[in-house]
Write a protein that holds these residues in place. Structure first.
Motif, mmCIF file in Angstrom:
data_model
loop_
_atom_site.group_PDB
_atom_site.id
_atom_site.type_symbol
_atom_site.label_atom_id
_atom_site.label_comp_id
_atom_site.label_asym_id
_atom_site.label_seq_id
_atom_site.Cartn_x
_atom_site.Cartn_y
_atom_site.Cartn_z
ATOM 1 N N LEU A 6 21.526 7.500 53.100
ATOM 2 C CA LEU A 6 20.281 7.730 53.817
ATOM 3 C C LEU A 6 20.370 9.058 54.556
ATOM 4 O O LEU A 6 21.437 9.434 55.059
ATOM 5 C CB LEU A 6 20.020 6.598 54.818
ATOM 6 C CG LEU A 6 19.953 5.176 54.243
ATOM 7 C CD1 LEU A 6 19.697 4.173 55.366
ATOM 8 C CD2 LEU A 6 18.890 5.066 53.174
ATOM 9 N N ASP A 7 19.239 9.767 54.650
ATOM 10 C CA ASP A 7 19.283 11.033 55.366
ATOM 11 C C ASP A 7 19.361 10.772 56.873
ATOM 12 O O ASP A 7 19.092 9.679 57.361
ATOM 13 C CB ASP A 7 18.079 11.923 55.013
ATOM 14 C CG ASP A 7 16.748 11.285 55.390
ATOM 15 O OD1 ASP A 7 16.571 10.930 56.570
ATOM 16 O OD2 ASP A 7 15.888 11.151 54.494
ATOM 17 N N TRP A 8 19.731 11.808 57.607
ATOM 18 C CA TRP A 8 20.023 11.652 59.033
ATOM 19 C C TRP A 8 18.808 11.175 59.817
ATOM 20 O O TRP A 8 18.927 10.306 60.697
ATOM 21 C CB TRP A 8 20.539 12.976 59.595
ATOM 22 C CG TRP A 8 20.844 12.895 61.068
ATOM 23 C CD1 TRP A 8 20.124 13.403 62.088
ATOM 24 C CD2 TRP A 8 21.964 12.216 61.655
ATOM 25 N NE1 TRP A 8 20.712 13.104 63.295
ATOM 26 C CE2 TRP A 8 21.851 12.377 63.061
ATOM 27 C CE3 TRP A 8 23.046 11.510 61.152
ATOM 28 C CZ2 TRP A 8 22.784 11.851 63.951
ATOM 29 C CZ3 TRP A 8 23.969 10.988 62.043
ATOM 30 C CH2 TRP A 8 23.832 11.156 63.419
ATOM 31 N N ASP A 9 17.638 11.717 59.516
ATOM 32 C CA ASP A 9 16.424 11.320 60.248
ATOM 33 C C ASP A 9 16.120 9.846 60.030
ATOM 34 O O ASP A 9 15.734 9.137 60.975
ATOM 35 C CB ASP A 9 15.232 12.174 59.806
ATOM 36 C CG ASP A 9 15.358 13.622 60.266
ATOM 37 O OD1 ASP A 9 16.101 13.856 61.244
ATOM 38 O OD2 ASP A 9 14.729 14.512 59.654
ATOM 39 N N GLU A 10 16.290 9.358 58.800
ATOM 40 C CA GLU A 10 16.021 7.947 58.522
ATOM 41 C C GLU A 10 17.031 7.052 59.226
ATOM 42 O O GLU A 10 16.679 6.000 59.778
ATOM 43 C CB GLU A 10 16.062 7.700 57.014
ATOM 44 C CG GLU A 10 15.683 6.262 56.635
ATOM 45 C CD GLU A 10 15.676 6.032 55.136
ATOM 46 O OE1 GLU A 10 15.386 4.887 54.717
ATOM 47 O OE2 GLU A 10 15.963 6.986 54.377
ATOM 48 N N LEU A 11 18.300 7.456 59.232
ATOM 49 C CA LEU A 11 19.327 6.687 59.933
ATOM 50 C C LEU A 11 19.025 6.596 61.428
ATOM 51 O O LEU A 11 19.143 5.532 62.042
ATOM 52 C CB LEU A 11 20.697 7.330 59.731
ATOM 53 C CG LEU A 11 21.456 7.014 58.436
ATOM 54 C CD1 LEU A 11 22.717 7.867 58.350
ATOM 55 C CD2 LEU A 11 21.809 5.542 58.352
ATOM 56 N N GLU A 12 18.616 7.717 62.003
ATOM 57 C CA GLU A 12 18.329 7.752 63.449
ATOM 58 C C GLU A 12 17.122 6.892 63.792
ATOM 59 O O GLU A 12 17.153 6.100 64.750
ATOM 60 C CB GLU A 12 18.112 9.195 63.897
ATOM 61 C CG GLU A 12 17.982 9.348 65.406
ATOM 62 C CD GLU A 12 17.864 10.800 65.811
ATOM 63 O OE1 GLU A 12 18.313 11.147 66.926
ATOM 64 O OE2 GLU A 12 17.299 11.610 65.029
ATOM 65 N N LEU A 13 16.048 6.995 63.006
ATOM 66 C CA LEU A 13 14.857 6.180 63.245
ATOM 67 C C LEU A 13 15.161 4.699 63.063
ATOM 68 O O LEU A 13 14.722 3.852 63.857
ATOM 69 C CB LEU A 13 13.738 6.616 62.294
ATOM 70 C CG LEU A 13 12.437 5.798 62.370
ATOM 71 C CD1 LEU A 13 11.823 5.895 63.760
ATOM 72 C CD2 LEU A 13 11.453 6.263 61.296
ATOM 73 N N ASN A 14 15.940 4.388 62.042
ATOM 74 C CA ASN A 14 16.313 2.996 61.786
ATOM 75 C C ASN A 14 17.122 2.424 62.947
ATOM 76 O O ASN A 14 16.907 1.283 63.378
ATOM 77 C CB ASN A 14 17.115 2.920 60.483
ATOM 78 C CG ASN A 14 17.438 1.494 60.069
ATOM 79 O OD1 ASN A 14 16.589 0.761 59.578
ATOM 80 N ND2 ASN A 14 18.692 1.101 60.259
ATOM 81 N N GLN A 15 18.047 3.218 63.467
ATOM 82 C CA GLN A 15 18.870 2.759 64.576
ATOM 83 C C GLN A 15 18.036 2.539 65.835
ATOM 84 O O GLN A 15 18.197 1.517 66.527
ATOM 85 C CB GLN A 15 19.981 3.768 64.855
ATOM 86 C CG GLN A 15 20.964 3.307 65.933
ATOM 87 C CD GLN A 15 22.061 4.318 66.161
ATOM 88 O OE1 GLN A 15 21.803 5.448 66.581
ATOM 89 N NE2 GLN A 15 23.302 3.925 65.887
ATOM 90 N N HIS A 16 17.131 3.461 66.145
ATOM 91 C CA HIS A 16 16.274 3.306 67.324
ATOM 92 C C HIS A 16 15.371 2.078 67.178
ATOM 93 O O HIS A 16 15.167 1.329 68.151
ATOM 94 C CB HIS A 16 15.425 4.564 67.544
ATOM 95 C CG HIS A 16 16.216 5.742 68.040
ATOM 96 N ND1 HIS A 16 17.217 5.621 68.976
ATOM 97 C CD2 HIS A 16 16.148 7.065 67.730
ATOM 98 C CE1 HIS A 16 17.739 6.814 69.242
ATOM 99 N NE2 HIS A 16 17.104 7.709 68.484
#
Length: 519
Positions: free
Chosen positions: A339-349
């Motif tokens: 997964l790209d970084w933006d998707e990982l960050e949004l998913n985590q939040h």
């Protein structure tokens, strides 16, 4: 020491492997130059042997596929070259015995770069091993290094940063620098936090394009055992393990189509080892669970992508503990590298927001497991249901919940308000004599599993339980050709199969207590 070193050199042969494994190989470097080695030696040996007897005994692919062990005295020494863990417990025990036999009282001077040299040598050995097994189809191409030392972790990191600048680190996934401290050197608040979390404190330092994980840990068996048990977790990051499907917000319930869903991508982590994966009882009645069963999930090995569709919210106090079954699993945001970084960050939040909202509302979630594949119309899909429990950490807990077909009728008689004094008195006296603890701590209890597993592993492999007569294979044809086979068939070398981040500390608090049966 020279004789031991020559013996180690002769044992530097690489096992053949043909099984794909995402678990990293392990290099353990033990710095024995500390003045406190007297105490550390015994607790380290016990903790390491306990963990590795588990790794050798668990059914399925080995969670620690390969292990190499270095001792650093006035120079480094490889006492265990890369070895297939699953089939080598006797050899591992012999190396641990070498550790126990080392001189005590810090008889080795603290000087030189023995630890750094051990890191360099271990990486070189792994590089040679990888080349050796590449032709056999092995894809186990990463290694993690754990350094146990009583020296300053900051100084150790500086040495590593300086000496590893020109070393090929492509295969190195991570270095752990574990500073082992005596209890006297820990502040009281540090000790309390370490006992509560069951985990050593850590700090990730990013240098050289990879992570150096710096930790401090107390020199006792439980602390070191928990450190080594992190090796048993699933380290595969090829894909996420679980899709948690929630109704999409911002649309009225009446008008929203059923396909409008919010998907949180998650990983599953074991909270406990499944006892069914360990060797069974004497009569062999204990079997590993069927991972294809529609009524249960499995976090190891992570070969299936599960989908849980949330269908309802439940009040925490409205769920009876008696209808929950099976092993619990921890849900956390995925760390899938695809997964790209933006998707990982949004998913985590989004995941953290869900945890916070559930905790604030004192809700659980009821979720239905979606079928793995679209079945033909003539197949009947069996649905299982789960409750998802929040905690005050950034994780969720998932447990299977009973459905109509599994539930048995039970009559719960009303509790009588008053009892005769002649029976109430002895009961109160018995309860008053019990020691009361504020919370249950599983680390205070043991059941001799390690001793049992050692006894099982020490038995010759060819000794098996006798089979019932009706289950024995027909052997009369084989006997006719036995002598001919011995004369014409050359011995075959069988390839040894290679078959393992820190567990989240889940504190259930009020939500866990609310699962008690409601009267």
């Amino acid at each position: 020491m020279n004789s031991r070193k020559l013996l180690s050199e002769t044992r530097r042969t690489f096992p053949a492997t043909k099984v794909h494994c995402q678990q990293p190989s392990r290099i353990l470097i033990v710095d024995v130059t500390s003045p406190s080695w007297t105490n550390t030696c015994s607790v380290l040996s016990e903790a390491l042997e306990n963990t590795l007897c588990l790794a050798c005994s668990l059914a399925g692919p080995c969670r620690v596929p390969l292990l190499s062990l270095y001792m650093v005295q006035n120079q480094q020494e490889c006492v265990l070259p890369f070895t297939v863990v699953k089939e080598s417990f006797a050899q591992i025990q012999a190396c641990i015995s070498e550790l126990r036999s080392l001189p005590r009282e810090g008889s080795f001077p603290q000087w030189g770069n023995g630890v750094v040299q051990a890191v360099q040598d271990g990486l070189q050995q792994f590089k040679q091993y990888s080349r050796h097994t590449a032709a056999g189809g092995s894809t186990n191409s990463s290694v993690e290094i754990t350094i146990l030392t009583s020296q300053s972790s900051k100084e150790m990191v500086k040495q590593l940063e300086k000496k590893l600048k020109d070393v090929d680190l492509v295969s190195l996934r991570r270095i752990q620098v574990i500073e082992v401290l005596k209890r006297d050197f820990l502040e009281p608040e540090d000790v309390e936090q370490r006992v509560a979390a069951e985990e050593p404190s850590s700090n990730d330092i990013a240098i050289l394009g990879m992570d150096i994980d710096v930790q401090t840990i107390e020199d006792n068996v439980i602390g070191l055992e928990m450190l080594f048990k992190t090796w048993l977790h699933d380290y595969g990051t090829e894909r996420e393990h679980l899709h948690l499907l929630l109704p999409s917000g911002g649309i009225s319930r009446a008008t929203a189509p059923k396909t409008t869903l919010m998907c949180l991508k998650c990983d599953l982590q074991e909270r406990l080892l499944d006892p069914a994966l360990l060797p069974g009882s004497v009569d062999g009645t204990v079997r590993a669970a069927d991972l294809n069963s529609p009524c249960q999930m499995a976090a190891w090995p992570a070969t299936v992508l599960y989908k849980l569709r949330v269908v309802k919210a439940l009040k925490c106090e409205g769920v009876c503990e008696s209808v929950l079954y099976g092993l619990p699993f921890i849900i956390k945001p995925t760390s899938c590298w695809q997964l790209d970084w933006d998707e990982l960050e949004l998913n985590q939040h989004s995941f953290h927001a869900l945890c916070h909202s559930l905790l604030k509302r004192k809700w659980m979630l009821l979720a239905k497991r979606e079928p793995q594949n679209t079945s033909p119309s003539w197949d009947i899909a069996v649905h299982s249901y789960y409750v998802i429990v929040p905690s005050d950490s950034a994780t969720l807990l998932v447990k299977a919940v009973a459905i109509r077909e599994l539930l048995l009728p039970s009559a719960f008689p009303a509790l009588i308000a008053e009892h005769p004094e002649r029976v109430q008195g002895p009961i109160e006296s018995a309860l008053n004599s019990l020691e009361v603890e504020v919370a249950y701590n599983p680390l205070h209890l043991k059941s001799n599993i390690y001793e049992y597993l050692r006894s099982v592993l020490s038995k010759p492999l060819h000794r098996q339980q006798p089979q019932p007569r009706d289950q024995r294979p027909e052997r009369h044809q084989a006997k006719q050709h036995q002598s001919r086979s011995k004369a014409t068939v050359a011995p075959l070398l069988m390839a040894s199969p290679v078959q393992a981040f820190r567990p989240a500390a889940v504190r259930r608090g009020s939500c866990e207590r609310s699962l008690l049966p409601k009267e």
